[in-house]
Design a protein around this motif. Structure first.
Motif: not given
Length: 836
Positions: A130-143
């Motif tokens: 769920s941590e990967l849903s932090n858009r500020e930290s993971f700007l270009n991440f999709f799943r």
């Protein structure tokens, strides 16, 4: 189906023939192999199948050939993943326009934190952290695999569906699992569910077992969630099997993303003390929550050239071919991996169309992307895909914008993203491992239900057609294994208490009836009339209330509804009964005190109707308090199951602890205030009664005020109330002793009420039916603090009789028209009866 298969074959041949004429667009492909903690490498054949179909479709990226760099095994390790990423974007490796991977959450996180600096986007097919849903930290991440955030409402909903109130997590010391525990623990506890956790590290010891109390044996937990990777999970399930902690006495929950046949040595070769068949037997009737999207219609049309059924058939065929060379195994992530590449391809295709048809400013206005490097002032250009560079932040932003606009139907269902780049999924499928015909060598997954998210924190559980508690857990009547809470065995009053109480209460009711008939039939006799028979009715009504309440108090029952009614009805009846009887006693004592305290000839007489009004006024307060308790819900006591078991528990056939429970009338704060007011009211009455009894203790006119007996009634009722109040010191498990003391005090006190008020009158009436000796000298002296007088002495009586004869004589002369004459009619006789 054959026609469709031939069409797919033609597409694949065309793709191979045309590949040489197209320009290559590369993407990096990262997965996690079997050497790491999590194996997602089985997704590679699915991705390559998608790649071939995309390249065969001339409407997608025309003129280009999408291809991946050599597959990278991140081993589900942060450091390995990060090193492999830097290697992939460094010369002499070709430029990539995106990254598919990195195979698991642990490997994806460090790459996702920095990948936007290279202007490329990452699409993961196996990362749920769920941590990967932090858009500020993971700007270009999709799943394309959902976030664990939808797991929390799903598990809360499932546990509540089964009525479990306790669950134990066995958590691997890994951020994926510790974070899952952290995010689910608080909602579970807020839902009233007790949560325990056993933190473990890998590898587990293979000798000596997992240690004492590993499965919370001391606390008797029966529902477990396996919060680990499958390799360690297999070892834990083996230990549970060896200790007998399996269905039907225990329930296990796991993740649905474990590999196919994850319990076998072939998939997870770590050594255990169990065979594959034993582990399959241990998993029988365990449930799993699958966050993977699941299409119910296998033949439904998609936007990715294949139906789910066609994909599954082609994928299984490829796995069989690939396994010979690459050791790939079937994975449930295949569908989302297939759709992940389609996501990248469709986004690149839209980017290609924008670049070819729109001006730079139009693209900037549409995407809201910045066109200039703020630090260097360098202006980024809009270029074709083959000219993409890692330093062109504008092109990276355009590709990211098109990824955000993803919206298509793949073999895993509808694919679109929320604002954080996570796939939008509101349904969590739940399946169960079931042995086929109870043969341990054959186990299948049966999807029996699902949860539908209402919002981010709530979900509803639904059974699928044909499924229910009975089909999911057939070994239990009504379904659902226990959660380890002691099974309540409600206990009630012993017949050794009930029968004597009922007999005593019946005798009391007969005595009430006798007293009522006596009071009514003899009310005009002087012996009874002088003691205010109308007031006696209130004493009798109060006694009736007390005796009737006994039948409700000690009636053996474990029914909640009956106990609820009993809780406030009994106290209501007792309050009314006490108020009626004791207020009548107070009025009797008050009348005596009024007559003989500072007596004078001009003092007003207290008639019966005035006394009745006083009784009604005093008892009315108690009646009002009782009615409030019945009519106001906040004042009603609620039955509360109270555990009265000592340290030793007995157990039932499933090994559950048996807890002896009794219903106690639980009171909330507002009801406690109400009880305090009621007890203060009753205490005031009692104190007033004691004071009056002391003040009138020397008055000897027993047939006028019953002072001696009524004083005894007050003293006895005070003792009874003391014994009733002493119940608080009796341990809760001794309910029969507690109730014997309470009911016995009511029965004895009420019986003395009646006996002391009415039996002396019955005896006196038997000895003196006409009341000739009521006003004799012996029984009518009054001793006060000031004087001792004889109200009805012989001389006074004689004078009163002479006066009556004289007045009758005068009246007769007046009626006959005669001159008034009498022995005392002389000049010095005054009409007012006084002499000069």
């Amino acid at each position: 189906m054959a026609v469709k298969g031939a069409y797919i074959l033609v597409l694949l041949i065309e793709a191979m023939l045309g590949a040489a004429h197209n320009q290559e667009l590369r993407y990096a492909l990262f997965s996690s192999g079997p050497t790491g903690g999590f194996d997602s490498s089985g997704a590679v054949p699915a991705i390559e199948l998608a790649e071939e179909l995309i390249n065969a479709d001339n409407s997608i990226l025309p003129g280009y050939n999408l291809t991946h760099t050599p597959v990278v095994d991140t081993m589900c390790d942060r450091t390995v993943s990060l090193n492999k990423y830097f290697d992939a974007i460094s010369p002499p490796h070709p430029t990539v326009l995106g990254l598919l991977g990195c195979g698991c959450s642990m490997a994806s996180t460090p790459v996702a934190e920095i990948i936007h600096h290279s202007s490329i986007s990452q699409i993961s097919y196996a990362s749920s952290l769920s941590e990967l849903s932090n858009r500020e930290s993971f700007l270009n991440f999709f799943r394309t695999y959902p976030s664990d955030t939808i797991f929390t409402p799903a598990i809360v909903s499932l546990i509540q569906e089964y009525g479990w109130r306790r669950i134990a997590f066995i958590t691997q010391d890994d951020s994926l699992f510790t974070e899952t525990l952290a995010q689910v623990q608080d909602p579970l506890e807020k839902a009233g569910i007790e949560v325990a956790n056993r933190m473990i590290s890998s590898p587990l010891p293979m000798t000596g077992g997992l240690g004492a109390n590993f499965f919370f044996e001391d606390e008797d937990y029966r529902v477990f969630f396996l919060n680990t990777y499958s390799a360690i999970g297999r070892q834990i399930i083996c230990e549970a099997y060896l200790k007998g902690y399996t269905y039907p006495k225990y329930a296990w929950l796991t993740y649905g993303w474990y590999q196919n046949r994850w319990w076998t040595e072939e998939v997870n070769p770590e050594p255990t003390n169990c065979t594959d068949n034993q582990l399959a037997e241990a998993l029988h009737r365990s449930s799993a929550l699958q966050l993977l999207p699941n299409l119910n219609k296998l033949n439904s049309t998609t936007d990715t050239r294949l139906t789910p059924r066609e994909f599954d058939s082609l994928y299984k065929g490829r796995i069989a071919d690939y396994t010979q060379d690459n050791n790939y195994t079937y994975t449930l992530f295949a569908t989302v991996a297939y759709d992940a590449l389609w996501t990248l391809a469709l986004a690149l295709n839209r980017t290609n169309e924008m670049v070819g048809s729109l001006e730079r400013e139009e693209i900037l206005n549409m995407t809201r992307c910045g066109g200039t490097d703020e630090e260097t002032g360098v202006k980024w250009e809009v270029v074709s895909l083959e000219n993409f560079t890692y330093s062109n932040q504008l092109m990276g932003c355009i590709i990211r914008w098109n990824l955000e606009k993803t919206d298509f139907v793949g073999v895993s269902g509808k694919v679109n993203f929320d604002n954080d780049g996570s796939r939008v999924v509101g349904v969590v499928d739940i399946f169960q491992y079931r042995l086929i015909n109870n043969e341990s060598s054959v186990i299948s997954r049966v999807y029996f239900g699902f949860t539908q998210n209402i919002n981010d924190s709530q979900a509803d559980f639904f059974y699928k057609s044909g499924e229910s508690n009975i089909t999911v857990f057939p070994s239990f009547e009504g379904g659902v294994p226990p959660d380890g809470r002691p099974v309540p065995q409600f206990i009630t009053y012993n017949f050794a208490l009930v029968i004597p109480c009922y007999i005593f209460a019946a005798v009391g009711l007969v005595l009430c009836t006798v007293c009522l008939l006596f009071n009514f039939t003899q009310r005009k006799k002087r012996v009874v009339k002088l003691t205010s028979p109308n007031i006696n009715y209130f004493i009798i009504m109060g006694a009736y209330c007390h005796y009737i309440s006994i039948y409700l108090r000690v009636l053996p029952s474990t029914d909640y509804t009956f106990t609820f009614v009993r809780c406030f009805i009994v106290s209501t009846i007792n309050t009314i009964g006490y108020s009626l009887a004791f207020s009548a006693i107070l009025v009797k004592m008050g009348r005596v005190y009024y007559i003989f305290h500072n007596p004078s000839l001009g003092k007003k007489t207290l008639t019966d109707w005035k006394l009745v009004l006083i009784v009604m006024g005093i008892s009315g307060i108690g009646v009002v308090l009782a009615v409030l308790q019945v009519t106001v819900p906040q004042l009603q006591p609620i039955p509360y199951p109270l555990n009265v078991t000592t340290d030793t528990f007995s157990r039932n056939e499933f090994g559950e602890r048996i807890s002896e429970v009794v219903y106690q009338c639980y009171t909330e704060t507002i009801h406690t205030i109400y009880l305090t007011v009621t007890f203060v009211y009753l205490a005031i009455l009692q104190i007033i009664g004691i004071v009056l009894a002391i003040q009138t203790r020397k008055i000897k006119i027993k047939l006028l005020n019953d002072s001696k007996y009524i004083a005894a009634v007050i003293y006895i009722s005070s003792i009874a109330l003391f014994f009733i109040g002493s119940n608080v010191i009796i341990p809760d498990q001794f309910i029969n002793i507690e109730e014997a003391l309470f009911s016995g005090s009511i029965l004895v006190g009420t019986t003395f009420f009646l006996a002391l008020v009415f039996i002396p009158k019955m005896i006196s009436l038997y000895r003196d039916p006409e009341g000739d000796f009521v006003l004799n000298q012996t029984n009518n002296s009054v001793q006060t603090n000031e004087t001792s007088v004889n109200l009805f002495s012989g001389d006074a009586t004689t004078q009163m009789k002479e006066k009556i004869v004289e007045l009758e004589h005068l009246l007769k002369q007046f009626q006959n028209g005669r001159t008034l004459s009498c022995p005392r009619c002389h000049s010095d006789y005054q009409p007012n009866g006084h002499q000069n």
